[in-house]
Scaffold this motif. Structure first.
Motif, PDB file in Angstrom:
ATOM      1  N   ARG A  51     -20.598  -9.366 -21.803  1.00  0.00           N
ATOM      2  CA  ARG A  51     -21.969  -9.836 -22.045  1.00  0.00           C
ATOM      3  C   ARG A  51     -22.187 -10.134 -23.527  1.00  0.00           C
ATOM      4  O   ARG A  51     -22.858 -11.094 -23.879  1.00  0.00           O
ATOM      5  CB  ARG A  51     -22.975  -8.814 -21.538  1.00  0.00           C
ATOM      6  CG  ARG A  51     -23.018  -8.783 -20.022  1.00  0.00           C
ATOM      7  CD  ARG A  51     -23.963  -7.747 -19.491  1.00  0.00           C
ATOM      8  NE  ARG A  51     -24.047  -7.846 -18.042  1.00  0.00           N
ATOM      9  CZ  ARG A  51     -24.623  -6.942 -17.290  1.00  0.00           C
ATOM     10  NH1 ARG A  51     -25.169  -5.872 -17.841  1.00  0.00           N
ATOM     11  NH2 ARG A  51     -24.666  -7.101 -15.990  1.00  0.00           N
ATOM     12  N   ALA A  52     -21.625  -9.325 -24.398  1.00  0.00           N
ATOM     13  CA  ALA A  52     -21.727  -9.596 -25.836  1.00  0.00           C
ATOM     14  C   ALA A  52     -21.011 -10.902 -26.183  1.00  0.00           C
ATOM     15  O   ALA A  52     -21.511 -11.702 -26.973  1.00  0.00           O
ATOM     16  CB  ALA A  52     -21.145  -8.432 -26.645  1.00  0.00           C
ATOM     17  N   ALA A  53     -19.850 -11.135 -25.577  1.00  0.00           N
ATOM     18  CA  ALA A  53     -19.116 -12.384 -25.805  1.00  0.00           C
ATOM     19  C   ALA A  53     -19.905 -13.576 -25.290  1.00  0.00           C
ATOM     20  O   ALA A  53     -19.912 -14.647 -25.901  1.00  0.00           O
ATOM     21  CB  ALA A  53     -17.745 -12.329 -25.131  1.00  0.00           C
ATOM     22  N   LEU A  54     -20.601 -13.404 -24.169  1.00  0.00           N
ATOM     23  CA  LEU A  54     -21.419 -14.477 -23.619  1.00  0.00           C
ATOM     24  C   LEU A  54     -22.549 -14.847 -24.573  1.00  0.00           C
ATOM     25  O   LEU A  54     -22.808 -16.024 -24.817  1.00  0.00           O
ATOM     26  CB  LEU A  54     -21.984 -14.062 -22.254  1.00  0.00           C
ATOM     27  CG  LEU A  54     -22.893 -15.056 -21.542  1.00  0.00           C
ATOM     28  CD1 LEU A  54     -22.169 -16.366 -21.282  1.00  0.00           C
ATOM     29  CD2 LEU A  54     -23.390 -14.444 -20.238  1.00  0.00           C
ATOM     30  N   LEU A  55     -23.212 -13.863 -25.155  1.00  0.00           N
ATOM     31  CA  LEU A  55     -24.279 -14.150 -26.119  1.00  0.00           C
ATOM     32  C   LEU A  55     -23.733 -14.820 -27.371  1.00  0.00           C
ATOM     33  O   LEU A  55     -24.354 -15.731 -27.923  1.00  0.00           O
ATOM     34  CB  LEU A  55     -25.041 -12.868 -26.475  1.00  0.00           C
ATOM     35  CG  LEU A  55     -25.903 -12.297 -25.348  1.00  0.00           C
ATOM     36  CD1 LEU A  55     -26.520 -10.963 -25.772  1.00  0.00           C
ATOM     37  CD2 LEU A  55     -26.978 -13.272 -24.918  1.00  0.00           C
ATOM     38  N   ARG A  56     -22.543 -14.411 -27.828  1.00  0.00           N
ATOM     39  CA  ARG A  56     -21.932 -15.065 -28.994  1.00  0.00           C
ATOM     40  C   ARG A  56     -21.567 -16.511 -28.688  1.00  0.00           C
ATOM     41  O   ARG A  56     -21.637 -17.374 -29.546  1.00  0.00           O
ATOM     42  CB  ARG A  56     -20.693 -14.296 -29.449  1.00  0.00           C
ATOM     43  CG  ARG A  56     -20.996 -13.009 -30.190  1.00  0.00           C
ATOM     44  CD  ARG A  56     -19.752 -12.436 -30.859  1.00  0.00           C
ATOM     45  NE  ARG A  56     -18.646 -12.216 -29.952  1.00  0.00           N
ATOM     46  CZ  ARG A  56     -18.471 -11.119 -29.217  1.00  0.00           C
ATOM     47  NH1 ARG A  56     -19.335 -10.134 -29.278  1.00  0.00           N
ATOM     48  NH2 ARG A  56     -17.426 -11.006 -28.415  1.00  0.00           N
ATOM     49  N   LEU A  57     -21.182 -16.789 -27.444  1.00  0.00           N
ATOM     50  CA  LEU A  57     -20.790 -18.137 -27.041  1.00  0.00           C
ATOM     51  C   LEU A  57     -21.915 -19.135 -27.236  1.00  0.00           C
ATOM     52  O   LEU A  57     -21.688 -20.247 -27.688  1.00  0.00           O
ATOM     53  CB  LEU A  57     -20.351 -18.134 -25.568  1.00  0.00           C
ATOM     54  CG  LEU A  57     -20.116 -19.509 -24.920  1.00  0.00           C
ATOM     55  CD1 LEU A  57     -18.826 -20.121 -25.463  1.00  0.00           C
ATOM     56  CD2 LEU A  57     -20.053 -19.364 -23.410  1.00  0.00           C
ATOM     57  N   VAL A  58     -23.151 -18.747 -26.918  1.00  0.00           N
ATOM     58  CA  VAL A  58     -24.241 -19.717 -26.940  1.00  0.00           C
ATOM     59  C   VAL A  58     -24.942 -19.832 -28.283  1.00  0.00           C
ATOM     60  O   VAL A  58     -25.713 -20.759 -28.492  1.00  0.00           O
ATOM     61  CB  VAL A  58     -25.267 -19.445 -25.817  1.00  0.00           C
ATOM     62  CG1 VAL A  58     -24.642 -19.688 -24.468  1.00  0.00           C
ATOM     63  CG2 VAL A  58     -25.832 -18.058 -25.899  1.00  0.00           C
ATOM     64  N   GLY A  59     -24.716 -18.947 -29.219  1.00  0.00           N
ATOM     65  CA  GLY A  59     -25.284 -19.147 -30.551  1.00  0.00           C
ATOM     66  C   GLY A  59     -26.109 -17.991 -31.053  1.00  0.00           C
ATOM     67  O   GLY A  59     -26.057 -16.898 -30.515  1.00  0.00           O
ATOM     68  N   THR A  60     -26.931 -18.276 -32.094  1.00  0.00           N
ATOM     69  CA  THR A  60     -27.636 -17.189 -32.761  1.00  0.00           C
ATOM     70  C   THR A  60     -29.140 -17.380 -32.902  1.00  0.00           C
ATOM     71  O   THR A  60     -29.791 -16.548 -33.501  1.00  0.00           O
ATOM     72  CB  THR A  60     -27.063 -16.998 -34.177  1.00  0.00           C
ATOM     73  OG1 THR A  60     -27.229 -18.207 -34.898  1.00  0.00           O
ATOM     74  CG2 THR A  60     -25.609 -16.598 -34.134  1.00  0.00           C
TER      75      THR A  60
END
Length: 171
Positions: free
Chosen positions: A18-27
């Motif tokens: 889930r952390a990797a998924l949030l990093r995938l889409v941006g900040t």
């Protein structure tokens, strides 16, 4: 990474994934999508829409509005440098259902949006994560969000539009 059919391997661990998924889409403002009607956190991606795997209701991705995005206006998505997923409004054709490389069709979803000063969504990015295999996919990449009334939806600009949605009143 651009959308389309590009996938990258991600962690299998749920928390790390889930952390990797949030990093995938941006900040900008990144959140995991949870169905506001049933609380489920897994979705199917069909055409440009996300459907809750728990209650089967659409989340309102292609047209925004209060049903799927509380406090927002009805909208249209305009692609940035990456094309939008194919639009299949009235069908769930096999090819329109997004699947990970292994064939799973249920995903965890993260949204990143860039809000305006009045908290309206201005840009939208959506990432998918296969909870079974960890695959990550950038489903919608930085699409512009336009108020529905400001777009012609591809109607014939030489005549007055009768679609009932856009504001093309050229005669």
């Amino acid at each position: 990474m651009r959308s389309g059919d590009a996938w990258s391997a991600g962690p299998l661990d749920k928390t790390e994934g889930r952390a990797a998924l949030l990093r995938l889409v941006g900040t900008a403002e990144a959140v995991r999508l949870i169905c506001r009607w049933c609380g489920a956190d897994e979705f199917e991606a069909v055409g440009r829409e996300l459907f809750c795997f728990g209650c089967c209701l659409p989340m309102g991705v292609p047209d925004g509005g209060d049903d799927g995005f509380p406090g927002q206006f009805p909208w249209n998505l305009e692609p940035s440098h990456a094309p939008l997923p194919a639009h299949t409004p009235d069908s769930c054709e096999f090819g329109a259902i997004r699947r990970c490389p292994v064939g799973h069709r249920v995903f965890e979803v993260a949204l990143v949006f860039v809000p305006t000063e009045d908290r309206r969504i201005h840009r939208l990015t959506i990432g998918l994560r296969c909870p079974d295999e960890g695959w990550l996919h950038l489903y919608i990449d930085n699409a512009r969000v336009l108020p529905a009334e400001s777009r012609t939806h591809g109607c014939d600009l030489s005549v007055s539009c009768q679609c009932g949605v856009c504001t093309n009143t050229t005669t």
